[in-house]
Design an enzyme around this catalytic site. Structure first.
Site, short mmCIF file in Angstrom:
data_model
loop_
_atom_site.label_atom_id
_atom_site.label_comp_id
_atom_site.label_asym_id
_atom_site.label_seq_id
_atom_site.Cartn_x
_atom_site.Cartn_y
_atom_site.Cartn_z
N GLY A 201 49.45 -3.69 -7.78
CA GLY A 201 50.38 -4.03 -6.70
C GLY A 201 49.86 -3.56 -5.36
N ASN A 202 50.73 -3.57 -4.38
CA ASN A 202 50.35 -3.07 -3.05
C ASN A 202 51.52 -2.31 -2.45
OD1 ASN A 202 52.01 -4.96 -1.33
ND2 ASN A 202 50.81 -6.44 -2.51
N ARG A 203 51.30 -1.72 -1.27
CA ARG A 203 52.29 -0.78 -0.74
C ARG A 203 53.34 -1.44 0.16
NH1 ARG A 203 49.32 3.26 2.41
NH2 ARG A 203 51.36 4.25 2.58
N SER A 204 53.41 -2.76 0.17
CA SER A 204 54.40 -3.40 1.02
C SER A 204 55.82 -3.12 0.50
CB SER A 204 54.16 -4.91 1.06
OG SER A 204 55.19 -5.53 1.79
#
Ligand code: CTP
Length: 395
Positions: A201-204
């Site tokens: 995933g990513n940190r958004s």
């Protein structure tokens, strides 16, 4: 904006605390004017702590500074929540026998009232006539909702939910310059599963996309928000479609964009996904010391939307970059806008402590030719309004 919240003496006064809080969190300077009866239901210290200002209730306090008119004259917006049947009757007759009555009479600001009372009182011809009088004078009436009342009875008369009151109040002070426009926005960050329990995933957090959706809805747009794994609550008053992976986001955005006037890709999209997803949990025992992952490229959703866009549709992309040098950052953004072909690109620098999951944002907005058409910093909501300004009128 200077907002006066008038609180009158009904049990729903305890919910007025949430109205005050939501207005403060939206960045407004909130001044509570409570009637003496309101303070029987909710304590002055609570209201002062939440509003971050002195609570006013006494007509004969601050006489030297002519407070009975000063508060109303300084207000940009007045919200009365709850508004009891008695207060509604006094407002309809223009009575000013307490500080709130004086404040409202002395003000030219828009007034929003959120009635709260028992069904019989709400339906009494006296109240019905008073409400018609107030509406005729341009006062906005929010609710009441129907539901469980204070006693065992239920029916119309329950004060509307604080978020609905605040949304209605703020929308009347905002230009409805996006009325009639359909806007589809993506928010959050996609997740690519490795196995049933793990993902890449990513940190958004989705905050910027949610702020865009809230701001667009407040300006009158019909908003569809496609959310990918939001870390915050989805906004009210917009159509929500939930997705998780990039392929799901691609399909949902394609369908939700066909009849949109504006499409905004604020979601952080995984550029690659695992080539295979394990059926069961990947186990250390079978993998050994090294786990090789093979990733395959995901489609570029924004690029695909641009290629298939209907005539006249405006498409906005976001660019998250870690480049520190402003000139180099702009050069990267110009390359990106040329590759993606979108009309506007909102560029922000992200890093370990910037951009993601933060309350504020700092952006530069460029057009398809790579020219800077806007710069904004501040809360994600104010950045959102700046982006929407460029959409609402030709830049
Ligand atoms: N985007 C997209 N599909 C992808 C990747 C990104 O639609 N597979 C969109 C994002 O929603 C954003 C814009 O493209 O509006 C730019 O995203 P960004 O991550 O900054 O750029 P990338 O295209 O991923 O390029 P790079 O990773 O090389 O910076």
């Amino acid at each position: 904006m200077n907002v006066v919240v008038g609180i009158t003496g009904g049990i729903a006064a305890y919910k007025a605390v949430s109205v005050v809080r939501a207005l403060v969190l939206a960045g407004h300077d909130v001044h509570v004017v409570a009637t003496e009866n309101a303070l029987r239901f909710v304590g002055r210290p609570t209201l002062e702590a939440i509003s971050r200002n002195t609570v006013h209730s006494d007509l004969y306090e601050g006489v030297a500074e002519v407070r009975h008119v000063a508060i109303g004259q300084a207000a940009d917006l007045i919200v009365v929540a709850p508004a009891t049947a008695n207060t509604i009757a006094k407002l309809a007759s223009g009575l000013a026998d307490d500080l709130l009555g004086n404040t409202i009479l002395a003000s030219t600001a828009p007034v929003v009232i959120a009635p709260a009372m028992h069904t019989e009182m709400w339906q009494n011809p006296a109240t019905v006539a008073n409400i018609a009088t107030l509406r005729g004078r341009g006062i906005t009436v929010v609710g009441p909702a129907s539901g469980q009342l204070t006693g065992r009875d239920s029916g119309p008369g329950r004060m509307s939910e604080p978020d609905d009151i605040v949304a209605a109040a703020l929308s009347i002070t905002r230009p409805q310059d996006l009325a009639g426009r359909r806007i589809t926005i993506s928010a959050g960050g996609t997740r690519e599963p490795l196995d049933p329990v793990r993902f890449i995933g990513n940190r958004s957090s989705g905050r910027q996309g949610v702020a865009l959706a809230e701001a667009a809805a407040a300006r009158g747009a019909a908003v569809t928000l496609v959310t990918a794994n939001l870390e915050i609550a989805a906004p009210r008053g917009v159509t929500i479609q939930k997705v998780s992976t990039t392929l799901e986001l691609e399909a949902t955005m394609a369908a939700a964009s066909t009849d949109a006037d504006v499409v905004i890709m604020a979601a952080a999209v995984a550029d690659y996904r695992p080539e295979t997803v394990a059926e069961g949990k990947i186990k250390k025992e079978t993998q050994g010391d090294v786990l090789d992952l093979r990733l395959v490229k995901n489609p570029d959703i924004l690029h695909g939307l641009v290629e298939r866009r209907p005539v006249g549709q405006i498409i906005v992309g976001f660019a998250a970059e870690t480049e520190e040098d402003p000139e180099a950052l702009l050069a990267l953004a110009r390359g990106k806008v040329a590759r993606k072909g979108c009309d506007l690109l909102v560029v922000n620098r992200v890093g370990w402590s910037e951009g993601f999951a933060t309350e504020g944002n700092e952006v530069v907005i460029i057009d398809r030719a790579g020219d800077i058409v806007g710069e904004a910093s501040g809360s994600k909501r104010s950045v959102a309004d700046h982006v929407l300004d460029l959409i609402a009128r030709p830049y």
